[in-house]
Design a protein around this motif. Structure first.
Motif, short mmCIF file in Angstrom:
data_model
loop_
_atom_site.label_atom_id
_atom_site.label_comp_id
_atom_site.label_asym_id
_atom_site.label_seq_id
_atom_site.Cartn_x
_atom_site.Cartn_y
_atom_site.Cartn_z
N ASP A 70 0.94 -1.25 0.03
CA ASP A 70 0.04 -0.02 0.13
C ASP A 70 0.96 1.10 0.02
OD1 ASP A 70 -2.21 1.73 0.29
OD2 ASP A 70 -3.43 0.29 1.15
N LEU A 71 0.36 2.30 -0.13
CA LEU A 71 1.03 3.83 -0.14
C LEU A 71 1.69 4.01 1.21
CD1 LEU A 71 -1.47 5.93 -2.52
CD2 LEU A 71 1.01 5.00 -2.78
N LYS A 72 0.88 3.54 2.29
CA LYS A 72 1.41 3.71 3.42
C LYS A 72 1.07 2.98 4.62
CE LYS A 72 -2.20 7.08 4.40
NZ LYS A 72 -2.47 8.51 4.82
N ASP A 73 1.34 3.06 5.53
CA ASP A 73 0.74 2.05 6.89
C ASP A 73 1.14 0.73 6.47
OD1 ASP A 73 -0.17 4.27 8.21
OD2 ASP A 73 -1.98 4.47 7.19
N THR A 74 2.21 0.15 5.79
CA THR A 74 2.53 -1.06 5.67
C THR A 74 4.18 -1.15 5.60
OG1 THR A 74 2.18 -3.08 4.34
CG2 THR A 74 2.24 -0.65 3.16
N VAL A 113 5.83 -0.76 1.40
CA VAL A 113 5.28 0.60 0.61
C VAL A 113 5.29 0.39 -0.82
CG1 VAL A 113 5.32 2.99 0.45
CG2 VAL A 113 5.77 1.80 2.71
N ASP A 123 3.71 2.12 -4.78
CA ASP A 123 2.79 2.91 -5.57
C ASP A 123 2.65 2.14 -6.81
OD1 ASP A 123 1.65 4.82 -7.13
OD2 ASP A 123 3.15 6.28 -6.86
N SER A 167 8.73 1.28 -8.07
CA SER A 167 8.15 1.10 -6.77
C SER A 167 7.68 -0.28 -6.69
CB SER A 167 7.04 2.12 -6.46
OG SER A 167 6.55 1.74 -5.22
#
Length: 251
Positions: free
Chosen positions: A44-48, A51, A53, A59
């Motif tokens: 995900d983009l954040k909170d993992t 990371v 994109d 990425s």
């Protein structure tokens, strides 16, 4: 990252990658696969930890490689990352069309492309794409979103044909309206959130929003080793919206 509850279960010994796995449907899918024994890399983009994109090929490749290096293999890919859009064809600028397709369609391409070398080595390889009822039913004010999900459905079938002889099964789920944070934000922005929620519930024959966990169960079926002859399908999780035509309820 979601660790399995134990080594057993139908996904015991298998590794899954879930994009958009930090919230909503993706979070439910990651949790369900882990509960059934999988080791899960959440992208995900954040909170993992991983990371990613999905609009950036570099990425994507870094994240997929990191999962494979961490767990030693990849057996299941759930392409769930996606964004929504509202409006008719008159309402969205070209940049928004390109942006939504970049995430919802080309994002699937990028992640699958990066995962293919690992999936080809798996004895239980499966890809599940998150599609939508919007791919098969004409919904008002969803022209862009519907077009992107129609492309996901067509892409799923093409991928299934391309990779079945690689030993990789490809399918998709087509949820109705799911009670996710994105839907919650749409409801909060509506002039009458209570009436809007009631309308969304009413258009699904079973009379309520779909839960993320219900979609997760469907994804787990399609991804599971027991579904070895299930290939190239779209599995509705929509309370009957796609196939039922009920008479109006008696007042």
């Amino acid at each position: 990252m979601s660790e399995p509850a134990g080594a057993g279960g139908e996904f015991g010994g298998l590794v899954a990658v879930v994009t958009g796995g930090a919230s909503g449907i993706g979070q439910a899918v990651a949790g369900e696969l882990a509960a059934r024994g999988a080791r899960v890399g959440v992208l995900d983009l954040k909170d993992t930890e991983f990371v990613c994109d999905v609009t950036d090929d570099a990425s994507v490749r870094r994240a997929v490689t990191a999962v494979a290096e961490r767990f030693g293999r990849i057996d299941v890919l759930v392409n769930n990352a996606g964004i929504g859009a509202q409006g008719t064809v008159a309402d969205n600028e070209d940049a928004e069309w390109l942006g939504v397709f970049d995430v919802n369609v080309v994002g699937i391409v990028r992640v699958t492309r990066a995962a293919l070398p690992y999936l080809r080595r798996s004895p239980h390889a499966a890809v599940v794409n998150t599609c939508s009822i919007a791919a098969t039913a004409g919904l008002p004010q969803r022209a862009l979103y519907s077009a992107s999900k129609g492309a996901v459905l067509a892409l799923t079938r093409a991928m299934a044909a391309d990779h079945i002889r690689d030993g990789i099964r490809v399918n998709c789920v087509t949820p109705g309206t799911v009670d996710t944070p994105w839907v919650g934000r749409l409801l909060d922005a509506a002039p009458d959130p209570v009436a809007e929620r009631a309308a969304l519930c009413a258009r699904q024959p079973h009379g309520r929003l779909v839960t993320p966990q219900e979609v997760a169960h469907a994804v787990a079926y399609l991804a599971g080793p027991a579904a070895g002859s299930t290939v190239g399908i779209e599995l509705p999780v929509d309370g009957g919206m796609a196939g039922l035509r009920l008479r109006p309820a008696a007042s």
